[in-house]
Design a protein around this motif. Sequence first.
Motif, PDB file in Angstrom:
ATOM      1  N   TRP A  99       0.833  -1.197   0.000  1.00  0.00           N
ATOM      2  CA  TRP A  99       0.000   0.000   0.000  1.00  0.00           C
ATOM      3  C   TRP A  99       0.867   1.246   0.000  1.00  0.00           C
ATOM      4  O   TRP A  99       1.782   1.376   0.805  1.00  0.00           O
ATOM      5  CB  TRP A  99      -0.915   0.013   1.227  1.00  0.00           C
ATOM      6  CG  TRP A  99      -1.971  -1.043   1.190  1.00  0.00           C
ATOM      7  CD1 TRP A  99      -1.803  -2.382   1.386  1.00  0.00           C
ATOM      8  CD2 TRP A  99      -3.367  -0.858   0.931  1.00  0.00           C
ATOM      9  NE1 TRP A  99      -3.002  -3.045   1.267  1.00  0.00           N
ATOM     10  CE2 TRP A  99      -3.983  -2.131   0.999  1.00  0.00           C
ATOM     11  CE3 TRP A  99      -4.151   0.250   0.672  1.00  0.00           C
ATOM     12  CZ2 TRP A  99      -5.346  -2.311   0.799  1.00  0.00           C
ATOM     13  CZ3 TRP A  99      -5.522   0.073   0.475  1.00  0.00           C
ATOM     14  CH2 TRP A  99      -6.105  -1.192   0.546  1.00  0.00           C
ATOM     15  N   PHE A 100       0.565   2.168  -0.898  1.00  0.00           N
ATOM     16  CA  PHE A 100       1.259   3.445  -0.957  1.00  0.00           C
ATOM     17  C   PHE A 100       0.198   4.553  -0.924  1.00  0.00           C
ATOM     18  O   PHE A 100      -0.561   4.692  -1.888  1.00  0.00           O
ATOM     19  CB  PHE A 100       2.097   3.551  -2.235  1.00  0.00           C
ATOM     20  CG  PHE A 100       3.186   2.523  -2.339  1.00  0.00           C
ATOM     21  CD1 PHE A 100       4.446   2.770  -1.829  1.00  0.00           C
ATOM     22  CD2 PHE A 100       2.944   1.299  -2.962  1.00  0.00           C
ATOM     23  CE1 PHE A 100       5.452   1.834  -1.934  1.00  0.00           C
ATOM     24  CE2 PHE A 100       3.934   0.350  -3.053  1.00  0.00           C
ATOM     25  CZ  PHE A 100       5.195   0.615  -2.541  1.00  0.00           C
ATOM     26  N   PRO A 101       0.107   5.347   0.165  1.00  0.00           N
ATOM     27  CA  PRO A 101       0.873   5.218   1.401  1.00  0.00           C
ATOM     28  C   PRO A 101       0.337   4.071   2.258  1.00  0.00           C
ATOM     29  O   PRO A 101      -0.831   3.684   2.147  1.00  0.00           O
ATOM     30  CB  PRO A 101       0.664   6.559   2.091  1.00  0.00           C
ATOM     31  CG  PRO A 101      -0.681   7.016   1.615  1.00  0.00           C
ATOM     32  CD  PRO A 101      -0.791   6.530   0.199  1.00  0.00           C
ATOM     33  N   GLU A 102       1.182   3.564   3.109  1.00  0.00           N
ATOM     34  CA  GLU A 102       0.854   2.391   3.908  1.00  0.00           C
ATOM     35  C   GLU A 102      -0.359   2.632   4.807  1.00  0.00           C
ATOM     36  O   GLU A 102      -1.140   1.712   5.078  1.00  0.00           O
ATOM     37  CB  GLU A 102       2.061   2.003   4.759  1.00  0.00           C
ATOM     38  CG  GLU A 102       1.912   0.701   5.516  1.00  0.00           C
ATOM     39  CD  GLU A 102       3.163   0.330   6.284  1.00  0.00           C
ATOM     40  OE1 GLU A 102       3.145  -0.686   7.001  1.00  0.00           O
ATOM     41  OE2 GLU A 102       4.171   1.061   6.165  1.00  0.00           O
ATOM     42  N   MET A 145      -3.117   3.869   4.255  1.00  0.00           N
ATOM     43  CA  MET A 145      -4.426   3.676   3.635  1.00  0.00           C
ATOM     44  C   MET A 145      -4.969   2.262   3.833  1.00  0.00           C
ATOM     45  O   MET A 145      -6.167   2.025   3.648  1.00  0.00           O
ATOM     46  CB  MET A 145      -4.357   4.008   2.146  1.00  0.00           C
ATOM     47  CG  MET A 145      -4.285   5.494   1.862  1.00  0.00           C
ATOM     48  SD  MET A 145      -5.771   6.338   2.438  1.00  0.00           S
ATOM     49  CE  MET A 145      -5.245   8.055   2.302  1.00  0.00           C
ATOM     50  N   PHE A 146      -4.106   1.331   4.211  1.00  0.00           N
ATOM     51  CA  PHE A 146      -4.617  -0.025   4.464  1.00  0.00           C
ATOM     52  C   PHE A 146      -5.647  -0.008   5.585  1.00  0.00           C
ATOM     53  O   PHE A 146      -6.598  -0.803   5.583  1.00  0.00           O
ATOM     54  CB  PHE A 146      -3.472  -0.972   4.827  1.00  0.00           C
ATOM     55  CG  PHE A 146      -3.954  -2.328   5.294  1.00  0.00           C
ATOM     56  CD1 PHE A 146      -4.495  -3.236   4.406  1.00  0.00           C
ATOM     57  CD2 PHE A 146      -3.899  -2.684   6.642  1.00  0.00           C
ATOM     58  CE1 PHE A 146      -4.960  -4.477   4.827  1.00  0.00           C
ATOM     59  CE2 PHE A 146      -4.359  -3.908   7.079  1.00  0.00           C
ATOM     60  CZ  PHE A 146      -4.884  -4.816   6.171  1.00  0.00           C
ATOM     61  N   SER A 147      -5.482   0.909   6.552  1.00  0.00           N
ATOM     62  CA  SER A 147      -6.413   0.943   7.687  1.00  0.00           C
ATOM     63  C   SER A 147      -7.831   1.247   7.223  1.00  0.00           C
ATOM     64  O   SER A 147      -8.808   0.774   7.821  1.00  0.00           O
ATOM     65  CB  SER A 147      -5.957   1.972   8.714  1.00  0.00           C
ATOM     66  OG  SER A 147      -5.968   3.269   8.168  1.00  0.00           O
ATOM     67  N   ARG A 148      -7.995   2.037   6.148  1.00  0.00           N
ATOM     68  CA  ARG A 148      -9.349   2.313   5.641  1.00  0.00           C
ATOM     69  C   ARG A 148      -9.985   1.039   5.087  1.00  0.00           C
ATOM     70  O   ARG A 148     -11.173   0.779   5.285  1.00  0.00           O
ATOM     71  CB  ARG A 148      -9.296   3.391   4.564  1.00  0.00           C
ATOM     72  CG  ARG A 148      -8.808   4.741   5.066  1.00  0.00           C
ATOM     73  CD  ARG A 148      -9.174   5.839   4.106  1.00  0.00           C
ATOM     74  NE  ARG A 148      -8.682   7.126   4.557  1.00  0.00           N
ATOM     75  CZ  ARG A 148      -9.169   8.294   4.160  1.00  0.00           C
ATOM     76  NH1 ARG A 148     -10.180   8.336   3.309  1.00  0.00           N
ATOM     77  NH2 ARG A 148      -8.663   9.424   4.593  1.00  0.00           N
ATOM     78  N   TYR A 149      -9.181   0.277   4.373  1.00  0.00           N
ATOM     79  CA  TYR A 149      -9.648  -1.008   3.841  1.00  0.00           C
ATOM     80  C   TYR A 149     -10.033  -1.928   4.993  1.00  0.00           C
ATOM     81  O   TYR A 149     -11.100  -2.566   4.982  1.00  0.00           O
ATOM     82  CB  TYR A 149      -8.523  -1.604   2.995  1.00  0.00           C
ATOM     83  CG  TYR A 149      -8.787  -2.972   2.406  1.00  0.00           C
ATOM     84  CD1 TYR A 149      -9.424  -3.122   1.176  1.00  0.00           C
ATOM     85  CD2 TYR A 149      -8.354  -4.126   3.056  1.00  0.00           C
ATOM     86  CE1 TYR A 149      -9.630  -4.378   0.626  1.00  0.00           C
ATOM     87  CE2 TYR A 149      -8.561  -5.385   2.510  1.00  0.00           C
ATOM     88  CZ  TYR A 149      -9.200  -5.500   1.291  1.00  0.00           C
ATOM     89  OH  TYR A 149      -9.406  -6.751   0.743  1.00  0.00           O
TER      90      TYR A 149
END
Length: 909
Positions: free
Chosen positions: A403-406, A408-412
């Motif tokens: 993930w870029f930026p990393e 953004m994984f938290s939104r997923y």
Amino acid sequence: MSDTQDPPTDESTADQSDSLDGEYDPQAVEPTWQDQWVADGTYAYDGDADTRFSIDTPPPTVSGNLHMGHLYQFTLQDFVARYHRMADDTVFFPFGYDDNGIASERLTERELDIRHQDFERREFQEKCREICSRYEAEFTEDVQSLAISVDWDNTYKTIAPEVQRVSQLSFLDLYEKGREYRQRAPTIWCPDCETAISQVEQEDEDKHTKFNDIAFDLVEDGNGDAPGEGGAEETFTISTTRPELLPACVSVFVHPDDDENQHLVGGTARVPLFEQEVPIIADERVDMETGSGLVMCCTFGDQNDIEWYQAHDLELRLAIDESATMTEVAGDYEGMSTTQARAAIIEDLDVEGYLLESRDHEHTVQVHERCGVEVEYLVTEQWYIELLDKKGEYLQAGRDMEWFPEKMFSRYQHWIEGLEWDWCISRQRDSGIPIPVWYCDECGEPTLAEPEQLPADPLSDDPPVDGCPACGHDTFTPEEDVFDTWATSSLTPLVNAGWDWSADGSAADGPQSITDGTFEMAMDELYPFDLRPQGHDIISFWLFHTVVKCYEHTGEVPFENVMINGMVLDENREAMSKSKGNVIPPSEVLENFPVDAARYWAAGTSIGDDFPYKEGDLEAGERLLQKLWNASRLVDQLTPAADAVDAVEEDDLAAVDRWLLAELDATVESVTEKFEDYAFSKARNELRSFFWNTFCDDYLEIAKQRLSDGSDLSTEYTLVRAHRTFLKLFAPFLPHITEELWSRLYADDEGSIHTTDWPVAGGYEADLAAGETAMEVVSALRRYKTEHGLPLNADLDSVEVYGHVAGFEDAIAEAMHVERLETYDEAPEITTEISGIDLDYSLVGPEFGNSVGDIDAAIEAGDYEIDGDRLIVAVEFELDAEMFEIEESRTYSGDGEMTETESAVVVVQ
């Protein structure tokens, strides 16, 4: 340096083709190259290349014109495509149009001032195709005008027959795998669009309303006592913002810990005005802090109502229909809209004495993200994809991607963890991809189309069987619903890779399904894709659903990397929207600025961050274009024999030339690393700084002096190598001006700059620290001459340099016309004195209060001392280091005038 290729044959630029004289004219250059790139197929994908990079581009929804968010997002994608096209052999960079579904329907209705309900499906679909085709042509023209390096031979429309086939194949495959089901159940419903929607299509909206306290009659309490028997109360209070749901009330709930109302549990209440008697039940989902602590359950007002209905097997009373109109269940209010019924029911409650209080209230409601209308919950029959049983697998699939930026994984992750519904994929609209199903008129058993007949439309095509496989009945009813837009958009990796079904199960090693056929990919080298670029606002829409679909079909994630961009805001940091009137169309910006300047602006913010639109970066980009043009013109003038400078050995390079090339190597490596990490703003800023400051301000000035008396192969070689490298490094950001310069100066060597190889470090070694200090000295001497009104070519008799500049003495002397230059490793004797002390009154004031004046006076009188990192004032006041800052003056006692740089002391005699 002589020209080697004329630019495209546009008359407006022909007069400049023999030199770089004059100003750069982007208005003439940019559209010429845009047409040339398309005509030449410069960005065509080469499927036979050894290395490739594949991008799963988001198809923009065909619902209106481009806005600055499109420009920003497309340009970020283009940075990636242009870089990898040079770093790899080829890039797969397609373009799609999402032209099926609600957005395109609403656009058609708005453009033609019609309603889809007033037409037969096929007639309305044709109108949608016509409107979408017009907007798609404008999209294509707009995207090409932004210099987005799309391969226009690889485009698709989500309503195209080949895409419809992929979408319907997906449906068949998931049905066979047991991942789809049809069910009559509570559904999230948009009354304006008159269709079911999925959880992801909702968004929060704050609304003003009234909180109404309503008296409910108690029929009997939990002990079976009627009012007046055993001390039971006559009424209790329900607080609600939606009194129009009273006819749909089927129960009242009390929290198990609500001691005050526990005696009601097990009893019965009568709903005011509508008179139905409903049970009073205990349930811990009741919010005791809202309203009276008692809540009515209506079928259906919200998610809690649905959960209570299912958990307690309650009655079903549907008081609102698909168009938000009250049904016969509402009695006298039948035929009213929900808003009309709300007002009428409140008025009647007041007249009948049931309305105890009505007060202003702000609350958050769920609205359809397409139209902004508050959703309802209706019982309808819909098709679903099962999600809730595999939330853990889909979360792990997200972890398998970079993930870029990393962050953004938290939104997923949060989206998956908050899922409460399976994915409703059926829509009650006219324009969309048909669900390929027929239902037996006798038993209702669904019959699905065969893969060979796809794409299929049940409204016009016959079912693949003569009789129902379940009961043998021979008449069928076609499915009228179409797929949710995202049910198709989620398949873009498979669409672009050419995913299809073959009846020959032995034709490939791919997964077999739909009864022993094989799924194959025509361009399997693309899958999984290297990159999915998209905005953070559609992580739960597009990214998540793509992971679900592709994971279920292929067993792997559809892309290796995810690049998430932020949103463009207005100057007040508010989201741009038509309703606010703060949308800035790209066409308006590009009337005043070159496209390359807009691209420079787009590279100015870290990916993932929202940022305001400001013209400052566009103006800075415009200045950079002129600087690049002027510097290129000077390099051209200084290197008239470009062909003769290709064979200079490193040992023959002067120290300053070797230093510049070593610094350039470091810049190439650093900028390359930042492109690989999608850190475009850092790459842009570092490249601009080195080009503008180190190359132009420092080295180019030195080169001019060294070449003023004739040819110098070391300098000329360095200039040409550095210039070629700069053009390539700038090419992803500034494609027009770099192509124009490349075509005039170097195109005979390698063709378009955008298909050349990305620069690599040349392995040059030099004393970088000494070179940087030498450049500081040159800048200091240039500043000295300016401050003293001297021309830059004025001679200086004697200069002393205290600092490490070994090997660069000649370069300094030559560049700044110094007759005698002496260097020393040790610093000269310099006297340092305290010239003042600045206090941070935001810290000193609260600490010392009324004594601040005494402290100021003592410092002014010199009554203080420095003790380590503390300041002792007038003996009695002790200030910590963060409370003050010392101002110092430095004095050179020797002959001459001293100036200091970061790494050296320079004395001019």
